[in-house]
Design a protein around this motif. Structure first.
Motif, PDB file in Angstrom:
ATOM      1  N   GLU A 194       0.828  -1.214   0.000  1.00 24.67           N
ATOM      2  CA  GLU A 194       0.000   0.000   0.000  1.00 24.67           C
ATOM      3  C   GLU A 194       0.860   1.260   0.000  1.00 24.67           C
ATOM      4  N   PHE A 195       1.985   1.232   0.722  1.00 25.59           N
ATOM      5  CA  PHE A 195       2.890   2.378   0.703  1.00 25.59           C
ATOM      6  C   PHE A 195       3.492   2.568  -0.687  1.00 25.59           C
ATOM      7  N   ARG A 196       3.823   1.460  -1.375  1.00 21.25           N
ATOM      8  CA  ARG A 196       4.366   1.575  -2.733  1.00 21.25           C
ATOM      9  C   ARG A 196       3.370   2.243  -3.656  1.00 21.25           C
ATOM     10  N   VAL A 197       2.095   1.926  -3.493  1.00 25.75           N
ATOM     11  CA  VAL A 197       1.052   2.543  -4.323  1.00 25.75           C
ATOM     12  C   VAL A 197       0.970   4.042  -4.036  1.00 25.75           C
ATOM     13  N   LEU A 198       1.052   4.431  -2.757  1.00 23.89           N
ATOM     14  CA  LEU A 198       1.032   5.856  -2.411  1.00 23.89           C
ATOM     15  C   LEU A 198       2.258   6.583  -2.971  1.00 23.89           C
TER      16      LEU A 198
ATOM     17  N   ILE B 279      11.862   5.295  -0.093  1.00 25.23           N
ATOM     18  CA  ILE B 279      11.158   6.163  -1.037  1.00 25.23           C
ATOM     19  C   ILE B 279      12.058   6.472  -2.235  1.00 25.23           C
ATOM     20  N   LYS B 280      13.329   6.771  -1.972  1.00 24.44           N
ATOM     21  CA  LYS B 280      14.270   7.055  -3.062  1.00 24.44           C
ATOM     22  C   LYS B 280      14.452   5.847  -3.969  1.00 24.44           C
TER      23      LYS B 280
ATOM     24  N   LYS C 226      13.219   3.329  -9.350  1.00 22.24           N
ATOM     25  CA  LYS C 226      12.584   2.307 -10.191  1.00 22.24           C
ATOM     26  C   LYS C 226      11.545   2.935 -11.112  1.00 22.24           C
ATOM     27  N   PHE C 227      10.750   3.835 -10.573  1.00 18.08           N
ATOM     28  CA  PHE C 227       9.721   4.484 -11.383  1.00 18.08           C
ATOM     29  C   PHE C 227      10.349   5.320 -12.503  1.00 18.08           C
TER      30      PHE C 227
ATOM     31  N   SER D 214       5.538  -1.035 -11.972  1.00 18.22           N
ATOM     32  CA  SER D 214       4.848  -2.032 -11.166  1.00 18.22           C
ATOM     33  C   SER D 214       5.197  -1.801  -9.695  1.00 18.22           C
ATOM     34  N   THR D 215       4.220  -1.997  -8.828  1.00 21.46           N
ATOM     35  CA  THR D 215       4.476  -1.863  -7.403  1.00 21.46           C
ATOM     36  C   THR D 215       4.738  -3.218  -6.749  1.00 21.46           C
ATOM     37  N   GLU D 216       4.809  -4.257  -7.564  1.00 27.93           N
ATOM     38  CA  GLU D 216       5.112  -5.598  -7.063  1.00 27.93           C
ATOM     39  C   GLU D 216       6.617  -5.793  -6.992  1.00 27.93           C
ATOM     40  N   HIS D 217       7.037  -6.687  -6.105  1.00 26.87           N
ATOM     41  CA  HIS D 217       8.447  -7.067  -6.060  1.00 26.87           C
ATOM     42  C   HIS D 217       8.741  -7.943  -7.261  1.00 26.87           C
ATOM     43  N   SER D 218       9.879  -7.744  -7.879  1.00 25.55           N
ATOM     44  CA  SER D 218      10.263  -8.611  -8.987  1.00 25.55           C
ATOM     45  C   SER D 218      10.922  -9.862  -8.431  1.00 25.55           C
ATOM     46  N   GLU D 219      10.883 -10.924  -9.234  1.00 31.67           N
ATOM     47  CA  GLU D 219      11.505 -12.163  -8.800  1.00 31.67           C
ATOM     48  C   GLU D 219      13.010 -11.997  -8.780  1.00 31.67           C
ATOM     49  N   ARG D 220      13.637 -12.686  -7.856  1.00 31.40           N
ATOM     50  CA  ARG D 220      15.087 -12.617  -7.733  1.00 31.40           C
ATOM     51  C   ARG D 220      15.682 -13.989  -8.007  1.00 31.40           C
TER      52      ARG D 220
END
Length: 73
Positions: free
Chosen positions: A5-9, A41-42, A47-48, A54-60
């Motif tokens: 939710e924080f990533r979306v904000l 936040i930085k 990334k943006f 995307s606000t999802e974590h990418s696979e590692r």
């Protein structure tokens, strides 16, 4: 509030043209105990800016959480 939710904000603020200081200043009073730190936040802003919206974590790559092995007697 969870991390997703924080990533979306943070993404919302990025798309609105706010800088990272403005985001931190806005989130801290609203969520004093759970707001993400400046470095988080930085990182998301970086990334943006690269176009990763995307606000999802990418696979590692690396070791899997669950490993299945054949057990030999």
């Amino acid at each position: 509030m969870d991390k997703k939710e924080f990533r979306v904000l943070i993404k919302y603020c990025f798309l609105k043209g706010k800088n990272t200081v403005e985001v931190k200043t806005w989130l801290d009073p609203e969520f004093p105990d759970t707001a993400p730190g400046k470095s988080t936040i930085k990182d998301w802003y970086a990334k943006f800016r690269r176009g990763e919206l995307s606000t999802e974590h990418s696979e590692r790559s690396g070791r899997l959480k669950d490993v299945v092995t054949d057990k030999k007697n």
